[in-house]
Every structure is written in structure tokens, then in C-alpha cells.
Design a protein around this motif. Structure first.
Motif, PDB file in Angstrom:
ATOM      1  N   ALA A 162      46.343  47.222  38.293  1.00 30.03           N
ATOM      2  CA  ALA A 162      45.769  46.872  39.587  1.00 30.03           C
ATOM      3  C   ALA A 162      44.247  46.790  39.517  1.00 30.03           C
ATOM      4  O   ALA A 162      43.632  45.852  40.037  1.00 30.03           O
ATOM      5  N   HIS A 163      43.623  47.770  38.866  1.00 32.56           N
ATOM      6  CA  HIS A 163      42.163  47.767  38.765  1.00 32.56           C
ATOM      7  C   HIS A 163      41.679  46.663  37.818  1.00 32.56           C
ATOM      8  O   HIS A 163      40.592  46.107  38.019  1.00 32.56           O
ATOM      9  N   TYR A 164      42.484  46.347  36.830  1.00 25.10           N
ATOM     10  CA  TYR A 164      42.142  45.233  35.939  1.00 25.10           C
ATOM     11  C   TYR A 164      42.097  43.929  36.728  1.00 25.10           C
ATOM     12  O   TYR A 164      41.131  43.158  36.643  1.00 25.10           O
ATOM     13  N   LEU A 165      43.130  43.681  37.531  1.00 26.12           N
ATOM     14  CA  LEU A 165      43.188  42.455  38.315  1.00 26.12           C
ATOM     15  C   LEU A 165      42.114  42.436  39.406  1.00 26.12           C
ATOM     16  O   LEU A 165      41.494  41.396  39.657  1.00 26.12           O
ATOM     17  N   ALA A 166      41.892  43.587  40.051  1.00 30.53           N
ATOM     18  CA  ALA A 166      40.863  43.656  41.093  1.00 30.53           C
ATOM     19  C   ALA A 166      39.485  43.365  40.495  1.00 30.53           C
ATOM     20  O   ALA A 166      38.690  42.618  41.079  1.00 30.53           O
ATOM     21  N   GLY A 167      39.203  43.941  39.342  1.00 25.99           N
ATOM     22  CA  GLY A 167      37.933  43.684  38.675  1.00 25.99           C
ATOM     23  C   GLY A 167      37.793  42.221  38.286  1.00 25.99           C
ATOM     24  O   GLY A 167      36.707  41.634  38.398  1.00 25.99           O
TER      25      GLY A 167
END
Length: 209
Positions: A162-167
Motif C-alpha cells: 500500500a505504501h509502495y503504491l501510495a508513494g
């Protein structure tokens, strides 16, 4: 004449005069942020645009960034809501219309996002945006049919994704709105979707396709 009852804001009772003053300050901050680099803005500038004195600003916000973050809260919410509607776990194929709409939303507010996400933007805004996007993506990932979804390791991996995609989204938006002759929202969404699904035709120069 009966005394006016304060309205309720975020679980607190807030006097209407306070709400009006904050609305003036938020509007002034957004106007200025769309006109010039955020880093150059001062409390005095915002106070002058809102036609109040500096002391009044500090009665409501501890500093400029706190005011800017509050001013952008509604916009961040809209973007997070749009992201929540994107079916990011859908199989590769046709670009989801919701993803195109997400890019169109950013495109419609390109000047503001360019100021807020650029080199002179507000770090707190960027962190808040990335965090909310990660929450929405993680909620989708937890919705996938996975028998081990409740396992701590699975939860940690979902949060990592999730944080990978958000970033990635924040990075893409930052670059996209800063490009003079940027691709259309449809083109950008199509390319990002292809990258997310591992179907992009882009290759590194010198590398075989």
C-alpha cells in the motif's frame, strides 16, 4: 433575541465566528498557494489576504504549514475518496475509468498540486496525502480474497504494498503536474495502470524489449 448555538466541528462545539475566520484563512491560503511558491508564503501574507491581523491567525493555527494543511484537508479528502474508488486489484487489461477520473481530478487542480507537491511545497501536506492514499490502497488489498489475510505477516506485506503504491502515486502526480507539455489524464492513467500491472511497453535504453 436568543443566543446562537455554536455549531459542531470534528466532535467539538465551535462558535460560528471561529468557523468564519478559519474559512477566510483557508481560502486566503489556497489563493496564495495557487499564485506563488508555498515556501515564500508567510503568515503576514495570508493575514493580509484574509483581511485579518497576524495575531488572529496565531489564535487558530500554530504556524503556516498547519494552516496550509487545514486548507488542503478537503482537497486531500477528495483525492483519497477518488483513489478509494479505483479498483487497483483488478486484472490487467483496460484502464479503469476510476483511475482516469483520479488523474482528471489532479489535472483540474494542477496549479495547486504543482505548488504543494513541488520542491517548495509543504512537507506535511505531502506526508498527509501519502498516508491517506496508503490507507485507501491497503483497504482494497485487505479486500482481496486471501485465506491468510488475517495473518500478521500478510497484513504487514499488504501495508508495504500500500505504501509502495501510495508513494508511486505521489511521485507520479508530482512529476506529471510539473511537466510543461504533460500527457493527458487518459494517457497518464493508461501508462500508470500498465506499469502497475507489469504490462508497460516502456524499456530502458540499451535493454532488450
Amino acid at each position: 433575541m436568543p443566543k446562537k448555538t455554536p455549531t459542531v466541528e470534528a466532535g467539538r462545539r465551535v462558535d460560528p465566528r471561529v468557523r468564519r475566520t478559519r474559512a477566510l484563512l483557508r481560502s486566503a491560503a489556497l489563493e496564495l498557494a495557487a499564485e506563488r511558491d508555498v515556501e515564500t508564503l508567510t503568515i503576514a501574507d495570508i493575514a493580509e489576504r484574509a483581511t485579518v491581523n497576524r495575531a488572529t491567525v496565531y489564535q487558530h493555527y500554530k504556524d503556516r504549514d498547519a494552516l496550509l494543511l487545514d486548507a488542503m484537508e478537503e482537497e486531500i479528502g477528495r483525492l483519497a475518496h477518488a483513489a478509494a474508488r479505483c479498483p487497483l486489484t483488478r486484472p490487467a487489461g483496460r484502464t479503469p475509468a476510476e483511475l482516469v477520473e483520479l488523474f482528471r481530478h489532479v489535472e483540474a487542480n494542477a496549479t495547486l498540486y504543482r505548488r504543494m507537491l513541488g520542491p517548495s511545497g509543504a512537507a506535511r501536506f505531502i506526508n498527509e496525502l501519502r498516508g491517506l492514499l496508503a490507507q485507501e490502497v491497503e483497504a482494497q488489498l485487505h479486500g482481496e480474497k486471501d485465506t491468510d489475510a488475517a495473518a500478521p505477516t500478510a497484513q504487514a506485506l499488504a501495508r508495504l504494498r500500500a505504501h509502495y503504491l501510495a508513494g508511486a502515486f505521489v511521485g507520479v502526480f508530482t512529476q506529471w503536474v510539473s511537466t510543461p507539455e504533460r500527457p493527458t489524464a487518459d494517457q497518464a492513467a493508461k501508462e500508470v495502470w500498465a506499469l502497475m500491472r507489469g504490462a508497460s511497453k516502456w524499456t530502458t535504453p540499451g535493454m532488450p524489449s
